[in-house]
Write a protein that holds these residues in place. Structure first.
Motif, mmCIF file in Angstrom:
data_model
loop_
_atom_site.group_PDB
_atom_site.id
_atom_site.type_symbol
_atom_site.label_atom_id
_atom_site.label_comp_id
_atom_site.label_asym_id
_atom_site.label_seq_id
_atom_site.Cartn_x
_atom_site.Cartn_y
_atom_site.Cartn_z
ATOM 1 N N ARG A 58 -5.420 25.017 3.744
ATOM 2 C CA ARG A 58 -4.142 25.626 4.279
ATOM 3 C C ARG A 58 -3.233 26.554 3.302
ATOM 4 O O ARG A 58 -3.047 27.621 3.504
ATOM 5 N N PHE A 93 -1.885 13.574 11.390
ATOM 6 C CA PHE A 93 -0.381 13.694 11.299
ATOM 7 C C PHE A 93 -0.635 14.669 10.012
ATOM 8 O O PHE A 93 -1.491 14.890 9.149
ATOM 9 N N ARG A 94 0.395 15.779 10.429
ATOM 10 C CA ARG A 94 0.440 16.943 9.405
ATOM 11 C C ARG A 94 1.980 16.921 8.823
ATOM 12 O O ARG A 94 3.031 16.906 9.657
ATOM 13 N N SER A 95 1.975 17.190 7.427
ATOM 14 C CA SER A 95 3.334 17.782 6.928
ATOM 15 C C SER A 95 3.286 18.703 5.817
ATOM 16 O O SER A 95 2.100 19.010 5.853
ATOM 17 N N ASN A 96 4.180 18.914 5.194
ATOM 18 C CA ASN A 96 3.664 20.073 4.022
ATOM 19 C C ASN A 96 2.866 19.558 2.937
ATOM 20 O O ASN A 96 2.084 20.172 2.634
ATOM 21 N N ASP A 97 2.812 18.332 2.850
ATOM 22 C CA ASP A 97 1.814 17.920 1.707
ATOM 23 C C ASP A 97 0.646 16.963 2.135
ATOM 24 O O ASP A 97 0.219 16.195 1.299
ATOM 25 N N ALA A 98 0.583 16.743 3.476
ATOM 26 C CA ALA A 98 -0.378 15.992 4.017
ATOM 27 C C ALA A 98 -1.173 16.683 5.180
ATOM 28 O O ALA A 98 -0.378 17.066 6.001
ATOM 29 N N ASP A 99 -2.374 16.081 5.497
ATOM 30 C CA ASP A 99 -2.947 16.468 6.669
ATOM 31 C C ASP A 99 -3.930 15.236 6.855
ATOM 32 O O ASP A 99 -5.074 15.342 6.539
ATOM 33 N N LEU A 100 -3.745 14.282 7.598
ATOM 34 C CA LEU A 100 -4.323 13.030 7.518
ATOM 35 C C LEU A 100 -5.042 12.924 8.878
ATOM 36 O O LEU A 100 -4.261 13.056 10.158
ATOM 37 N N ARG A 113 0.920 -1.212 0.065
ATOM 38 C CA ARG A 113 -0.206 -0.071 -0.051
ATOM 39 C C ARG A 113 0.950 1.249 0.067
ATOM 40 O O ARG A 113 1.733 1.324 1.004
ATOM 41 N N VAL A 114 0.685 2.030 -1.097
ATOM 42 C CA VAL A 114 1.780 3.409 -1.070
ATOM 43 C C VAL A 114 0.971 4.482 -0.142
ATOM 44 O O VAL A 114 -0.308 4.576 -0.018
ATOM 45 N N THR A 115 1.706 5.114 0.642
ATOM 46 C CA THR A 115 1.085 5.874 1.492
ATOM 47 C C THR A 115 1.847 7.453 1.189
ATOM 48 O O THR A 115 2.623 7.380 0.457
ATOM 49 N N ASN A 116 1.704 8.456 2.250
ATOM 50 C CA ASN A 116 2.143 9.686 1.971
ATOM 51 C C ASN A 116 3.727 9.390 2.115
ATOM 52 O O ASN A 116 4.558 10.370 1.907
ATOM 53 N N SER A 150 -7.491 14.553 3.041
ATOM 54 C CA SER A 150 -6.135 15.238 3.545
ATOM 55 C C SER A 150 -5.640 16.229 2.281
ATOM 56 O O SER A 150 -5.208 17.521 2.474
ATOM 57 N N ARG A 175 -7.754 19.401 2.932
ATOM 58 C CA ARG A 175 -7.086 20.186 4.097
ATOM 59 C C ARG A 175 -5.904 20.757 3.698
ATOM 60 O O ARG A 175 -5.647 21.990 4.022
ATOM 61 N N VAL A 176 -5.277 20.169 2.874
ATOM 62 C CA VAL A 176 -3.711 20.945 2.517
ATOM 63 C C VAL A 176 -4.004 22.215 1.489
ATOM 64 O O VAL A 176 -3.585 23.047 1.697
ATOM 65 N N THR A 234 10.332 14.309 9.329
ATOM 66 C CA THR A 234 8.930 14.725 9.265
ATOM 67 C C THR A 234 8.379 13.810 10.214
ATOM 68 O O THR A 234 7.341 14.054 10.501
ATOM 69 N N PHE A 271 -4.055 8.605 -2.989
ATOM 70 C CA PHE A 271 -3.041 7.524 -3.367
ATOM 71 C C PHE A 271 -3.898 6.240 -3.720
ATOM 72 O O PHE A 271 -4.627 6.090 -3.084
ATOM 73 N N ASN A 319 7.564 18.579 13.577
ATOM 74 C CA ASN A 319 6.251 17.676 13.176
ATOM 75 C C ASN A 319 5.081 17.809 13.962
ATOM 76 O O ASN A 319 3.917 17.201 13.538
ATOM 77 N N TYR A 328 -3.472 7.662 11.969
ATOM 78 C CA TYR A 328 -4.079 8.912 11.203
ATOM 79 C C TYR A 328 -4.629 8.323 10.005
ATOM 80 O O TYR A 328 -5.160 9.242 9.352
ATOM 81 N N ARG A 329 -4.466 7.273 9.616
ATOM 82 C CA ARG A 329 -4.958 6.650 8.249
ATOM 83 C C ARG A 329 -6.221 6.075 8.248
ATOM 84 O O ARG A 329 -6.561 5.213 8.993
ATOM 85 N N ASP A 382 -9.099 8.700 2.873
ATOM 86 C CA ASP A 382 -8.834 9.769 3.574
ATOM 87 C C ASP A 382 -7.730 10.717 2.864
ATOM 88 O O ASP A 382 -7.225 11.767 3.230
#
Lengths: 385, 385
Positions: free
Chosen positions: B375, A260-267, A172-175, B368, B371-372, A189, B170, B48, A206-207, B364
């Motif tokens: 933002r 979970f927040r990062s530059n390109d995700a907010d899950l 499974r591909v994730t962020n 996400s 939300r991104v 991160t 994804f 983070n 958080y997924r 999700d």
């Protein structure tokens, strides 16, 4: 084998012979259930077995018109109205008995464990697994019973984790990508990408959906520290149920957010820390102190929930539950992410290297793989699975 | 803005000014909840935002030592024992109010729909979406409210469905691959790959986890027939709740198995047809007559369950719920797989072509993404999201 059949009202009752495997006794099958299990080519696609009708296509006043035992001891039912005919073999009926006892017997055994599992750890050898279906199935069976397994002797080549993941199921591909490198980096991160110790946790709660199975494959392991911790979340939940039943109950009922927040995700995902099935059996544990979001629950729930959460954390941190071992290059630990919680001790990246690669696979892929292997092995032996 | 604060027992009570947005009133925050929301760099990783302590690291006898309103109207709390200090801004406290009213206000609106949605269908234009974040966000917002959306003007090139899927979230690889071709073929592994009509259903309910979102992208559409049907499963569930509350209740409580077998897969998942959250709100519908497995439930549940299932199927098949439209080349319908049930009318492959490509993405991921984007848009305007 079937001794006799009897129709009473909308039920078919079967009396079994006193021989193995049914060993006497009887089984009751409701009419609508039997009709919906008709496997004739009109009802099911001959190629893929999928049902060819909608439930509303069956008569609402469906009844057993006649039920007879054929010469080969199969049950042949003629339905009214309409006259459709369905046939059920004794073996199929025995396998699908709806009695409480039969249903319990079909449950897959769950083996709870603690630190004491020690030398009986579920272990597979990758070279054997890829060449011998029985070895692979044995690994998957012990993995399903324990919620984790350790594969040894896999290649120490980057990307191997994807090879293992795609062999056993569907990666499974994730962020974080298809695979993620677990090593100490600047500007991480995620705290996983630092050298700090990590308490036991589920990954990515958080997924939605939360990854079902995690693989961590070891490429390098010379840094002091960085041992792997595993705790059986199901065992911890059962301890909590015994010691603090109200806390257990609350954690199965009050969902909480993980984020979970990062530059390109907010899950964000919302789930209970402990999940139970309709029979009250523990079927999932999600625990992650780092990514638990603020508790968005009715104010009156807050204090009891935190007390329950603290108690569960205390149980999860007990040393007698912690299996501690060291991953060596070529080892790959496979963990049911909603059961086998994992962590690590701190390590010192100035005195050596520690490089793992991780990936997630869907939980059901490994179960499918086990069923397919079991079917293949049975076919090879000339036995129907 | 905060008018005054008050500590009583283990709660902090805030009285708001009679100005917007809080408009007077008060809010109560339990001590442990506030302490666990401390955002200081000792408690949360500066980069983070992840929590740096375990719940068991907090004192069990935690109490508010002192709470003062600072000059900028933030609340500064000194904790006992230990003397840790946490600061909360009025805006953060207002956003995290635990009152029932505030919690209701934070819920995302769900817009139930039926055939009558007609000309108000949630539609996005792909060329706009990829060039204008506001257009993409508007599509995602209407998708989340309705559980589906139609994207127009995407390329009519094979593989586009993956491009759209990976842009929005994804893509999830399944036993059908990263994408699957929906067209009529010989020896189909699935009835979807025939020209027969398909009643509305969720895809892959036999997967654990079940795919959250499905994309179907149209490449060719000249065959007569093959129109797309969509039904709002949430709306159907609410109709069932009104017309047959006992049936609704049973379908939320009794899990059933779904199953799919092919040469290289044997996938099974167990779930209820209708899922509700802790407040009784419908949050998921899984319905698929083709892959529903035999009902493995206590014998006494069988007859009532089938009656409830039939009633739900009858509601789902009502023409007034069915949105029917035709996918044209370049169209991509995006469906929340546990809400917007889909089907198709039969088509005639001898008189034209019908070629769709499908893919699944995690639910999700789209949330996400929204939300991104929100933002980013706020940051571009110089406003904190």
């Amino acid at each position: 084998m079937i001794r006799s059949i009897d129709v009473a009202g909308s039920n078919l009752t079967i009396a079994w012979e006193k021989s193995a495997p049914e060993n006497g006794g009887s089984a009751v099958f409701p009419a609508i259930w039997l009709r919906d299990n008709c496997r004739c080519p009109e009802c099911r696609h001959a190629g893929n077995g999928q049902r060819l009708y909608e439930i509303t296509d069956l008569p609402e006043d469906l009844a057993i018109g006649a039920a007879v035992l054929s010469d080969d001891k199969a049950v042949r039912i003629t339905w009214q109205p309409g006259g459709h005919v369905s046939t059920f073999t004794p073996a199929w009926l025995a396998d699908h008995d709806l009695s409480a006892e039969a249903r319990r017997g079909r449950k897959r055994p769950v083996k709870l464990w603690s630190k004491a599992i020690g030398t009986e750890m579920p272990i597979g050898d990758w070279r054997q697994m890829v060449s011998d279906p029985a070895a692979e199935l044995a690994f998957l069976d012990t993995f399903h019973a324990h919620g984790f397994g350790l594969i040894r002797n896999s290649p120490t080549v980057p990307g191997t984790v994807l090879q293992i993941g795609n062999h056993l199921g569907f990666v499974r591909v994730t962020n974080y990508g298809a695979l993620f490198d677990v090593k100490s980096v600047a500007n991480p991160t995620n705290l996983a990408y630092t050298p700090v110790g990590l308490g036991v946790h589920s990954d990515n709660p958080y997924r939605d959906p939360t990854p079902g199975v995690q693989l961590l494959h070891c490429l390098e392991s010379t840094a002091p520290g960085g041992d792997t911790l595993l705790v059986d979340g199901f065992n911890a939940a059962e301890i909590l149920r015994r010691e603090a039943p109200d806390a257990f109950d609350l954690l199965t009922r009050v969902p909480v957010n993980f984020r979970f927040r990062s530059n390109d995700a907010d899950l964000m995902a919302r789930q209970t820390l402990i999940s139970v099935d309709e029979g009250g059996n523990v079927v999932g544990v999600h625990f992650n102190n780092r990514s638990l979001d603020w508790l968005d629950a009715p104010a009156a729930m807050v204090v009891p929930w935190f007390a329950a959460y603290r108690k569960f954390a205390e149980v999860l941190h007990r040393p007698e539950g912690e299996l501690i071992f060291r991953l060596e290059p070529g080892d790959c630990v496979v963990m049911q992410n909603d059961r086998a919680l994992h962590g690590r001790t701190a390590f010192d990246p100035s005195k050596g290297s520690r490089h793992l690669q991780g990936a997630y696979v869907d939980k059901d892929g490994l179960e499918s793989r086990a069923r397919v292997l079991r079917r293949q092995i049975a076919e090879d032996k000339g036995v129907a699975a």
